[in-house]
Design a protein around this motif. Structure first.
Motif, short mmCIF file in Angstrom:
data_model
loop_
_atom_site.label_atom_id
_atom_site.label_comp_id
_atom_site.label_asym_id
_atom_site.label_seq_id
_atom_site.Cartn_x
_atom_site.Cartn_y
_atom_site.Cartn_z
N TRP A 415 5.35 5.40 3.32
CA TRP A 415 4.97 4.97 1.97
C TRP A 415 4.11 3.72 2.00
O TRP A 415 3.27 3.51 1.13
CB TRP A 415 6.21 4.75 1.11
N TRP A 416 4.29 2.85 3.02
CA TRP A 416 3.48 1.64 3.08
C TRP A 416 2.00 1.95 3.29
O TRP A 416 1.14 1.18 2.91
CB TRP A 416 4.00 0.67 4.14
N ILE A 419 0.29 2.22 -0.01
CA ILE A 419 -0.10 0.91 -0.56
C ILE A 419 -1.40 0.44 0.08
O ILE A 419 -2.31 -0.04 -0.60
CB ILE A 419 1.04 -0.12 -0.32
#
Lengths: 496, 119
Positions: A415-416, A419
């Motif tokens: 998920w990072w 970002i």
């Protein structure tokens, strides 16, 4: 007609290959252009036929000269390389339609036919890399495309084009030689150069030193040719100082073909399990990819020359593609292939639009093009469409790329990364906005008072390419279906 | 250890040449010297290919009852192609150097960078 079909894979390369000396013999720019355009259109038609046939009937194998593989050279088409062939040949044709006016302005008189000769030779090389099923043959075509592109870049009007071409020549040769060393080591261990044959022989000896070294050499060599950060130093100057048509063609295709070869070696020949399981290729690709996304976009923000800005943006976009490859999942490879296609469309449209501007104001510096939005409305439309696509705004092709990329990252529980992708897209917003602001909101420079819209022969292909960015943002059936099918084949590591 | 080096001396020479070539490309500022370095680098790979095809005591692959041990001709043929590529690269590189000299008046990298206003 029907007895030509079995020979389509050979014709794909042979037609442009024979057109190149014809362009040289033609001696006149106009005649050479007609020959080049005919060859390039024929290559596009061939690529379409091959893509259709292979998507519906499975893999096509062609034995060059009737010599059976693994001894003879085999050409193999599956959905993955049919997709690349289609992209390369159609972009080449669009840019060729666009070329005459820009060649007349940018290439020294009497040299036009040489330009088309090199251009069509470069196309031959890129198509050959994509279609061949022989590891050494890849090197040969790699050098055909590289040598012709060094010559093409050196034809740029400014003297900086010469140093850029020289720098690319040195870096490109090192990259290709690394690839050659890798192929040599593989041959030493397996006694074969045929890709399918290599695939069956490598597993037994995969932990031996020479195979490990071969893998490293091939990966680094291809990363250099693909301009993966930090091996991208040749790219900004090469794209910035090349003639407009060359920038558009190369930015859309050349690095993409190297990335395809990386996919082919990693997934088909070595196998995803070996590259990502036994060896840490995931991190080896992921870290430079993320750095490329930020370093490329960040450098792009500070460029005064817009062609150079677009070149740095290419470095960042190659980062996205490599990031998708590093995920080593079916979704990741799909995202990589979709972005290869969509980024080709974006950069072709944007570099063509820059060529239109250069045609009128003889500069691509941002302060020189202030306020041109009112005088060249259609060119600016193309820039805005390409720019929005670069950002990944919904209803553009770029959005589809980002969508699949984010999905692939989420599927791998990273998920990072999502970002980071979002943050680097913000940087793209900064440089695209800088361009739009200069074009629409700055006071027009008095030098440009007499500037009018670019000629139709340049404008039409530019708008078509820009339109493709919108079209493939709405109707995604063809690229997505082909990319998904290709990714499935690559992930399965299917023997051809 | 010494035996390992002696047994594979041809490979060591290839690697040594490779490193000399690569170092010259990186460290030298003169464009012609860079090209020479590039040439040495490429030649080392030619040597690597040729040496891997050679079988100790083997002859050229001639179909004759008197010979039973042959060297592998394929790497040798492959490298002919690579030599042609190398020649073309050098020719193109030198042509570029000539044109750089014509338009800049120098072929030293640091002076070129100065003239281009970079770095």
């Amino acid at each position: 007609m029907s007895n030509l079909i079995p020979h389509l894979p050979a014709l794909q390369v042979v037609i442009p290959l024979f057109a190149a000396p014809l362009c040289l013999l033609a001696g006149r720019t106009g005649l050479a252009w007609i020959i080049a355009l005919a060859a390039s259109s024929a290559a596009t038609a061939t690529a379409m036929a091959l893509a259709y046939l292979t998507y519906h009937n499975g893999v096509i194998s062609y034995q060059m000269g009737g010599w059976a593989p693994p001894w003879g050279i085999e050409y193999v088409v599956d959905t993955a390389n049919a997709f690349i062939l289609l992209l390369v040949s159609s972009i080449a044709t669009m840019v060729l339609i666009y070329s005459p006016a820009s060649v007349a302005k940018e290439i020294r008189p009497g040299r036009g036919h040489l330009y088309y000769c090199m251009y069509i030779l470069c196309l031959t090389g890129l198509l050959g890399i994509a279609i061949t099923g022989d590891a050494f043959n890849v090197f040969v075509f790699l050098e055909i495309s590289s040598l012709s592109s060094y010559a093409l870049i050196a034809m740029g009007g400014q003297r900086k084009a010469l140093t850029a071409a020289f720098q690319y020549l040195v870096m490109g040769t090192i990259g290709a030689t690394f690839f050659l060393i890798g192929v040599g080591l593989l041959y030493m261990m397996t006694g074969t150069l045929n890709m399918a044959d290599l695939q069956t022989r490598i597993p037994g000896i995969q932990d031996s030193r020479p195979v490990l070294a071969a893998f490293a050499f091939i990966t680094v060599g291809l990363a250099l040719k693909a301009a993966l950060f930090p091996m991208h130093l040749w790219l900004p100057n090469a794209y910035a100082y090349a003639p407009s048509g060359v920038s558009a063609f190369m930015a859309a295709t050349a690095t993409k073909v190297s990335l395809y070869v990386l996919l082919r070696f990693t997934f088909t020949i070595f196998g995803a399990k070996y590259a990502f399981g036994n060896l840490p290729l995931h991190w080896v690709l992921l870290v430079p990819a993320v750095l490329a996304m930020f370093a490329g976009s960040f450098s792009a923000i500070f460029q005064r020359d817009i062609k150079r800005m677009l070149a740095y943006s290419s470095v960042a976009q190659i980062g996205y593609i490599t990031l998708a490859i590093s995920l080593a999942s079916s979704a990741g490879v799909t995202a990589a292939l979709i972005h290869i296609f969509n980024h080709g469309l974006m950069k072709a449209a944007l570099f063509c639009a820059m060529g239109c501007i250069f045609y009128r104001i003889s500069s691509t510096r941002i302060d020189a093009m202030a306020g041109l939005g009112r005088q060249m409305p259609w060119t600016m439309t193309a820039i805005v469409a390409g720019g929005l696509s670069l950002l990944g705004v919904p209803l553009t092709a770029g959005f589809i790329s980002k969508w699949y990329l984010v999905q692939a990252a989420l599927q791998s529980n990273l998920w990072w990364l999502v970002i980071l992708i979002a943050l680097s897209s913000m940087l793209a917003l900064v440089y695209v906005w800088r361009l739009v602001e200069a074009l629409y909101f700055k006071e027009p420079s008095p030098n440009n008072a007499a500037v009018t819209e670019a000629p139709l022969s340049m404008l039409l292909p530019t708008l078509l390419l820009a339109g493709a960015n919108i079209y493939f943002g709405i109707d995604t059936r063809v690229p997505v279906a082909m990319a998904e099918h290709a990714a499935e084949l690559l992930m399965r590591g299917q023997i051809w | 250890m010494l035996q390992v080096i002696l047994d594979h001396y041809n490979y060591w020479i290839a690697i040594l040449l490779m490193m000399i070539g690569l170092y010259t490309v990186v460290a030298r500022g003169n464009l012609v010297k860079k090209l020479v370095g590039l040439n040495i680098f490429q030649t080392s790979v030619f040597l690597l290919y040729i040496t891997m095809g050679k079988v100790a005591g083997g002859t050229a692959p001639i179909l004759d009852d008197r010979f039973t041990v042959y060297s592998n001709p394929i790497p040798h043929v492959l490298i002919l192609t690579a030599i042609v590529v190398g020649v073309a690269t050098t020719a193109l590189g030198l042509a570029l150097v000539v044109r750089i000299k014509e338009s800049y008046g120098t072929i030293e990298e640091d002076e070129l960078n100065l003239l281009d206003g970079e770095m």
